[in-house]
Design a protein around this motif. Sequence first.
Motif, mmCIF file in Angstrom:
data_model
loop_
_atom_site.group_PDB
_atom_site.id
_atom_site.type_symbol
_atom_site.label_atom_id
_atom_site.label_comp_id
_atom_site.label_asym_id
_atom_site.label_seq_id
_atom_site.Cartn_x
_atom_site.Cartn_y
_atom_site.Cartn_z
ATOM 1 N N ILE A 287 0.831 -1.204 0.000
ATOM 2 C CA ILE A 287 0.000 0.000 0.000
ATOM 3 C C ILE A 287 0.869 1.260 0.000
ATOM 4 C CG2 ILE A 287 -1.826 1.270 1.199
ATOM 5 C CD1 ILE A 287 -2.910 -1.371 2.179
ATOM 6 N N PHE A 288 1.937 1.253 0.801
ATOM 7 C CA PHE A 288 2.836 2.416 0.796
ATOM 8 C C PHE A 288 3.391 2.653 -0.610
ATOM 9 C CE2 PHE A 288 3.316 2.762 5.477
ATOM 10 C CZ PHE A 288 3.375 4.146 5.566
ATOM 11 N N ILE A 289 3.872 1.601 -1.232
ATOM 12 C CA ILE A 289 4.480 1.758 -2.560
ATOM 13 C C ILE A 289 3.423 2.154 -3.589
ATOM 14 C CG2 ILE A 289 5.642 0.490 -4.431
ATOM 15 C CD1 ILE A 289 7.253 -0.958 -2.232
ATOM 16 N N GLY A 290 2.240 1.540 -3.471
ATOM 17 C CA GLY A 290 1.152 1.855 -4.403
ATOM 18 C C GLY A 290 0.700 3.297 -4.281
ATOM 19 N N GLU A 291 0.558 3.756 -3.035
ATOM 20 C CA GLU A 291 0.064 5.123 -2.871
ATOM 21 C C GLU A 291 1.131 6.144 -3.257
ATOM 22 O OE1 GLU A 291 -3.074 7.895 -0.762
ATOM 23 O OE2 GLU A 291 -2.483 6.137 0.396
ATOM 24 N N ALA A 292 2.395 5.796 -3.036
ATOM 25 C CA ALA A 292 3.480 6.685 -3.500
ATOM 26 C C ALA A 292 3.359 6.848 -5.017
ATOM 27 C CB ALA A 292 4.838 6.110 -3.125
ATOM 28 N N GLY A 293 3.143 5.748 -5.701
ATOM 29 C CA GLY A 293 2.987 5.784 -7.163
ATOM 30 C C GLY A 293 1.841 6.687 -7.571
ATOM 31 N N ALA A 294 0.758 6.597 -6.794
ATOM 32 C CA ALA A 294 -0.406 7.421 -7.115
ATOM 33 C C ALA A 294 -0.108 8.906 -6.938
ATOM 34 C CB ALA A 294 -1.576 7.022 -6.224
ATOM 35 N N HIS A 295 0.832 9.218 -6.042
ATOM 36 C CA HIS A 295 1.216 10.614 -5.829
ATOM 37 C C HIS A 295 2.344 11.025 -6.760
ATOM 38 C CE1 HIS A 295 -1.185 11.989 -2.449
ATOM 39 N NE2 HIS A 295 -1.036 10.831 -1.871
ATOM 40 N N GLY A 296 2.783 10.110 -7.585
ATOM 41 C CA GLY A 296 3.792 10.460 -8.581
ATOM 42 C C GLY A 296 5.235 10.396 -8.097
ATOM 43 N N PHE A 297 5.487 9.658 -7.016
ATOM 44 C CA PHE A 297 6.892 9.460 -6.633
ATOM 45 C C PHE A 297 7.117 7.976 -6.315
ATOM 46 C CE2 PHE A 297 4.724 10.464 -2.673
ATOM 47 C CZ PHE A 297 5.285 9.600 -1.749
ATOM 48 N N THR A 298 8.389 7.618 -6.202
ATOM 49 C CA THR A 298 8.719 6.207 -5.989
ATOM 50 C C THR A 298 9.321 6.016 -4.611
ATOM 51 O OG1 THR A 298 9.265 6.137 -8.311
ATOM 52 C CG2 THR A 298 9.962 4.257 -6.994
ATOM 53 N N LEU A 299 8.825 5.027 -3.871
ATOM 54 C CA LEU A 299 9.439 4.647 -2.596
ATOM 55 C C LEU A 299 10.401 3.512 -2.885
ATOM 56 C CD1 LEU A 299 6.632 4.539 0.119
ATOM 57 C CD2 LEU A 299 8.637 6.009 0.097
#
Length: 422
Positions: A320-332
């Motif tokens: 979820i952290f990685i997915g939501e980062a993607g949705a905000h346009g950055f990469t974790l």
Amino acid sequence: MDIKGFRIAYISGLAGTQSSSYEYTSEDIAELYSMCVRGNPCFRGVDILLTSQWPTDITKNDLKQVSLTVNKTTDFVSWLVMKLKPRYHVCGLEGVYYERSPFRAPNLGDHDTTLNLVTRFVGLARVKNPNKEKWVYALSLTPLNKMKIKDLLQKTTDETECPFDFAELERKIFNNKRKSVTPCQYFYDTSATVETIESGPRTKKQKIVFDQSKCWFCLASKSVEKHLIITVANSTYLALAKGGIVDEHFLICPIQHYQNSLGQPPEVTQEIDKFKEALRKFYDRNGKVAVFFDRNYKTSHMQLQVVPVSKEAAKELKEIFIGEAGAHGFTLEVLDSNTRLDQVLQANVPYFTVELPDGAVLYTKIKGNFPINFAREVLVTGPILNCPLKSDWRTCILQKEEEEILVQRLRTDFEPFDFTND
Ligand SMILES: [Zn+2]
């Protein structure tokens, strides 16, 4: 409008310069947007947007093209789409059927808590038109607020680039009347005034200088809220997080003023590790595990936040952290187990890090805008803590008396785990 959990926004009539029964203005669209977000601190977007007019540029970046018959598209509706991020946008007026390939309007900055939802545009033809073009559209939808973030962020194969340019729309519609939304890094750079030489006379770049005597987190400062402190060690302390997501949401802070975990001395880091270990045991008494996160961005004093979650929820955290980062346009990025954070991040560069209960560390270097409530937004979602209304700490602040009672209780509960008494 909220119908059985569905959020539907609509504006009828034509864009104009004066509000009337058939015309709406730039103030009206701004008001429609604020009606949608008011009292809704974690506004994700709307399910359906209904407008008469089509948004200008809607066919841009799409292979399918269409000839408009009326040709009354408007930037006002394009702006609304970018702000409201409807999952479906349905229009009439042009009288032709056109279904655009889906696109995602990007997150627009700090106060925009929307997810990058997929928008599907549908233009419908006239009722009973002779060409038998589609004029009825049936939808089967689950309301946005009941959907898992994971599902909302699911990419579709036919996604196209967003056809609108937000900065351009703001300029055209509001004619630079509104303040720029470009955020500045308050308190980030605490160095002295910098002089720059431009062609011509010397100009001084104005910087916001941070007043350390008013720091909320320096233990010696007048601004620190002492009634929130649980316990104090040699160089760090543990405090209740103001407006915490759950009762046992804490901050671990250095007593002295250090801006971030990379700029603090090793004894501070070692003591923070002791607090982390103590908190893991503390949460374990209730079968919970700890999530630690830290943001070196728009904050002047290092604060490691700690939130307990269930072991069950912990399994989904990384995805979820990685997915939501993607949705905000950055990469974790996932920190390699042989690498330390100070090998991949620098103290003078903004960053965000999160340590998951299994020890995995995710990090990102912040470039440009970063959603300051990012970790909270993830933790409050359905699969984790399921309290989506708590994504903004300011709406969760307790009365001072309630804070005092809670801290009293937590001091007692934490005592058996408190190494500072040893
Ligand atoms: Zn400080």
